[in-house]
Design a protein around this motif. Structure first.
Motif, PDB file in Angstrom:
ATOM      1  N   PHE A   2      -2.870   6.397   4.381  1.00 17.27           N
ATOM      2  CA  PHE A   2      -3.072   5.604   3.171  1.00 17.27           C
ATOM      3  C   PHE A   2      -1.752   4.961   2.791  1.00 17.27           C
ATOM      4  CE2 PHE A   2      -2.915   5.203  -1.479  1.00 17.27           C
ATOM      5  CZ  PHE A   2      -3.973   4.322  -1.658  1.00 17.27           C
ATOM      6  N   LEU A   3      -1.740   3.641   2.674  1.00 16.10           N
ATOM      7  CA  LEU A   3      -0.549   2.881   2.279  1.00 16.10           C
ATOM      8  C   LEU A   3      -0.866   2.135   0.994  1.00 16.10           C
ATOM      9  CD1 LEU A   3       0.185   1.260   5.760  1.00 16.10           C
ATOM     10  CD2 LEU A   3       1.404   3.200   4.770  1.00 16.10           C
ATOM     11  N   ASP A   4       0.053   2.175   0.044  1.00 12.74           N
ATOM     12  CA  ASP A   4      -0.074   1.295  -1.114  1.00 12.74           C
ATOM     13  C   ASP A   4       1.297   0.768  -1.479  1.00 12.74           C
ATOM     14  OD1 ASP A   4       1.150   3.245  -2.650  1.00 12.74           O
ATOM     15  OD2 ASP A   4      -0.498   3.511  -4.018  1.00 12.74           O
ATOM     16  N   TRP A   5       1.320  -0.392  -2.111  1.00 12.44           N
ATOM     17  CA  TRP A   5       2.571  -1.090  -2.403  1.00 12.44           C
ATOM     18  C   TRP A   5       2.375  -1.931  -3.651  1.00 12.44           C
ATOM     19  CZ3 TRP A   5      -0.744  -1.778   1.631  1.00 12.44           C
ATOM     20  CH2 TRP A   5      -1.458  -2.963   1.659  1.00 12.44           C
ATOM     21  N   LYS A   6       3.461  -2.401  -4.175  1.00 13.27           N
ATOM     22  CA  LYS A   6       3.424  -3.274  -5.343  1.00 13.27           C
ATOM     23  C   LYS A   6       3.423  -4.725  -4.870  1.00 13.27           C
ATOM     24  CE  LYS A   6       5.891  -0.173  -8.469  1.00 13.27           C
ATOM     25  NZ  LYS A   6       4.784   0.681  -8.610  1.00 13.27           N
ATOM     26  N   PRO A   7       2.597  -5.575  -5.494  1.00 16.32           N
ATOM     27  CA  PRO A   7       2.631  -6.997  -5.125  1.00 16.32           C
ATOM     28  C   PRO A   7       3.966  -7.610  -5.524  1.00 16.32           C
ATOM     29  CG  PRO A   7       1.119  -6.610  -6.951  1.00 16.32           C
ATOM     30  CD  PRO A   7       1.618  -5.278  -6.516  1.00 16.32           C
ATOM     31  N   PRO A   8       4.318  -8.760  -4.941  1.00 12.65           N
ATOM     32  CA  PRO A   8       5.570  -9.423  -5.333  1.00 12.65           C
ATOM     33  C   PRO A   8       5.577  -9.725  -6.837  1.00 12.65           C
ATOM     34  CG  PRO A   8       4.628 -10.469  -3.393  1.00 12.65           C
ATOM     35  CD  PRO A   8       3.614  -9.491  -3.900  1.00 12.65           C
ATOM     36  N   ALA A   9       6.747  -9.763  -7.417  1.00 12.28           N
ATOM     37  CA  ALA A   9       6.890 -10.060  -8.845  1.00 12.28           C
ATOM     38  C   ALA A   9       6.359 -11.456  -9.155  1.00 12.28           C
ATOM     39  CB  ALA A   9       8.354  -9.954  -9.248  1.00 12.28           C
ATOM     40  N   ARG A  10       5.789 -11.603 -10.335  1.00 11.99           N
ATOM     41  CA  ARG A  10       5.297 -12.925 -10.759  1.00 11.99           C
ATOM     42  C   ARG A  10       6.450 -13.922 -10.791  1.00 11.99           C
ATOM     43  NH1 ARG A  10       0.165 -13.019 -12.587  1.00 11.99           N
ATOM     44  NH2 ARG A  10      -0.758 -11.030 -13.172  1.00 11.99           N
ATOM     45  N   GLY A  11       6.127 -15.143 -10.431  1.00 12.79           N
ATOM     46  CA  GLY A  11       7.144 -16.187 -10.453  1.00 12.79           C
ATOM     47  C   GLY A  11       8.026 -16.208  -9.213  1.00 12.79           C
TER      48      GLY A  11
END
Length: 81
Positions: A2-11
């Protein structure tokens, strides 16, 4: 795995359309790692990857994709199953 990550920062380049999940194998006893291979595509910022090799050290990284192209690869996560 199971892999999870944060999406790129807005902007920082627009909305993410999908993610590429890549894996490479680390040779036993050290040495040069194998090449990165695309093993999956995800639409959300998590995925469960099945049927992965056992007893081998593997490294995973994520690349975000949008209309502007590809992001830089994520940090690497090392795994041994």
């Amino acid at each position: 795995v199971f892999l999870d990550w944060k999406p790129p920062a807005r902007g920082t380049g627009g909305a993410v359309r999908s993610y590429i999940v890549q894996r490479r194998d680390q040779p036993a006893g050290g040495g040069e790692p194998g090449p990165w291979k695309q093993i999956a595509t995800a639409l959300e910022s998590e995925i469960t990857v099945v049927d992965q090799p056992r007893g081998v050290q593997m490294e995973y990284q994520i690349i975000a994709i949008n209309t502007g192209g590809q992001s830089m690869p994520s940090n690497i996560a090392a795994v041994v199953l």
